[in-house]
Design an enzyme around this catalytic site. Sequence first.
Site, PDB file in Angstrom:
ATOM      1  N   CYS A  63       1.080  -3.245   8.821  1.00 38.77           N
ATOM      2  CA  CYS A  63       2.399  -3.694   8.349  1.00 38.77           C
ATOM      3  C   CYS A  63       3.361  -2.521   8.486  1.00 38.77           C
ATOM      4  O   CYS A  63       3.853  -1.981   7.497  1.00 38.77           O
ATOM      5  CB  CYS A  63       2.335  -4.161   6.901  1.00 38.77           C
TER       6      CYS A  63
ATOM      7  N   GLY B 272       8.192   2.010  10.518  1.00 38.08           N
ATOM      8  CA  GLY B 272       7.250   3.009  10.994  1.00 38.08           C
ATOM      9  C   GLY B 272       7.223   4.345  10.319  1.00 38.08           C
ATOM     10  O   GLY B 272       6.676   5.299  10.874  1.00 38.08           O
TER      11      GLY B 272
ATOM     12  N   ASP C 214       3.814  -5.370  13.233  1.00 35.11           N
ATOM     13  CA  ASP C 214       4.716  -5.910  12.229  1.00 35.11           C
ATOM     14  C   ASP C 214       5.128  -7.321  12.644  1.00 35.11           C
ATOM     15  O   ASP C 214       5.122  -7.649  13.835  1.00 35.11           O
ATOM     16  CB  ASP C 214       5.957  -5.033  12.040  1.00 35.11           C
TER      17      ASP C 214
ATOM     18  N   ASP D 206       1.912 -11.885  13.498  1.00 34.59           N
ATOM     19  CA  ASP D 206       1.692 -12.299  12.118  1.00 34.59           C
ATOM     20  C   ASP D 206       0.284 -11.861  11.724  1.00 34.59           C
ATOM     21  O   ASP D 206      -0.712 -12.493  12.114  1.00 34.59           O
ATOM     22  CB  ASP D 206       1.850 -13.810  11.992  1.00 34.59           C
TER      23      ASP D 206
ATOM     24  N   ASP E 226      -0.018  -1.549   4.293  1.00 33.31           N
ATOM     25  CA  ASP E 226       1.093  -1.271   3.374  1.00 33.31           C
ATOM     26  C   ASP E 226       1.738  -2.627   3.102  1.00 33.31           C
ATOM     27  O   ASP E 226       2.711  -3.013   3.738  1.00 33.31           O
ATOM     28  CB  ASP E 226       2.071  -0.291   4.022  1.00 33.31           C
TER      29      ASP E 226
ATOM     30  N   CYS F  73       4.036  -0.639  -3.009  1.00 35.07           N
ATOM     31  CA  CYS F  73       4.988   0.118  -3.838  1.00 35.07           C
ATOM     32  C   CYS F  73       5.343  -0.733  -5.056  1.00 35.07           C
ATOM     33  O   CYS F  73       6.500  -0.836  -5.449  1.00 35.07           O
ATOM     34  CB  CYS F  73       6.231   0.516  -3.044  1.00 35.07           C
TER      35      CYS F  73
END
Length: 443
Positions: free
Chosen positions: A255, A259, A279, A306, A324, A375
């Site tokens: 993902c 970058g 991605d 995907d 990520d 995150c």
Amino acid sequence: MTHSTPTHPSPPGGDWPRPDLPRGRTFPAQLQLAAELLERITEEGLPADRSLQRELAARRKMGRRDRERVRELTLFVLRQRRVLDWLLDDGAPSMAARLAAALSLADALDSVLAEAAGLAAETTTRLAARAAEPFDQLPDDVRFNLSAAAAGQWRAWQPDDPDTLARALDARAPVDLHANPRHADRDALIGELAEADIEATPIAGLPLGLRLGRPARLTRLPAFEAGGFEVQDAGSQWVVRALEARPGERVLDLCAGAGGKSLGLLDEARGDLALTACDLHAERLERLAQRAARHGDTRLDQRALDATRPLPADLTGFDRVLVDAPCSGSGTWRRHPELRWAHIDWTGLADTQRRLLEQAANATRPGGRLVYATCSLWPMENEAIVEGFLARHPGWQATRPALEGLPDDAVTPAGWIRLRPDRHGCDGFFIACLQAPDERPTA
């Protein structure tokens, strides 16, 4: 490039928060502009920092202090919206009313501004009366500026030292860089930045990490144009380090987005990786290609696909795989306060996270390492996803990376890494390092 300096303007357990406005009067036109920007950011789901940078830069006739006033008021409302709504005692106040409430906290609301914001006299009177109450007596959901959905997640998590964490999430984030050692070592980069009157200091535990002492214009510096560094939060750099990729290995960034972590991996390995970046959005990979070229990485394999669906046959057998995962972004509220109020499809998001982890596992070679990171602060996006995966794949194991300099309190008893802005000076991150079994299970 505009960035915010790290401050703690609003102790949840102490005084009422106040916007840090530049000297001078606020005029109705500035209030109206801030209201328009807030409505656009909220309705269109735009990143607040980029939107403000673009919109204010286009208004060249505005003075510097006026632009800063609009910027500060806009960000203050995004950070303190729940507090302002409580002050207004209104279930759905306008953005202009919220701005008026923010101005009242700064003792800068006059009758002209109140009228411009559409506040009736009784509303301003009630606002003043409510602001006289002790801030630490407000409900936690209000003091911590949590939406109803975020409040539910917060209560489910029950973090230690909640006031300290809430204060950090209300603060402005520092500017961090990761250095490209192929350009120059970190000390040399510090010297290059100093020549441009930019103070930078090393970040403990991160061999390529630097933190700026104040905001600075970076993209026009010769060191940036030569690929000498990228702007990257320290938490993201810990995600890169957790992969522990070694020179010569095959690495998959499933993902990749624009970058940042792909470039970090290449810089850590001095470019000696067979890296594939994927991605869903091709335009993000185009940005990665431009950034990689600046670093000298022209052989980067990029795939727009995907990754929740079965991967192409050649995307298998990787030594290291990074997921990520898309998430609520709650760990980045310092940088993206607009995410506090974003509508989130929790069921759909969890399904995406599970599917990405499954495909990442299929792409990992026997005995290889898979890192799942978000995150986000919320356990339902973190521990719940990884523990569910391990329950479905008994051959896989959680492992703690041997990262020199990683704070001991960042590692949970279960072996996950949890980074918090109040304790580790970076965005909030969750990192799980998973080891694939030495042999694939037979059908």
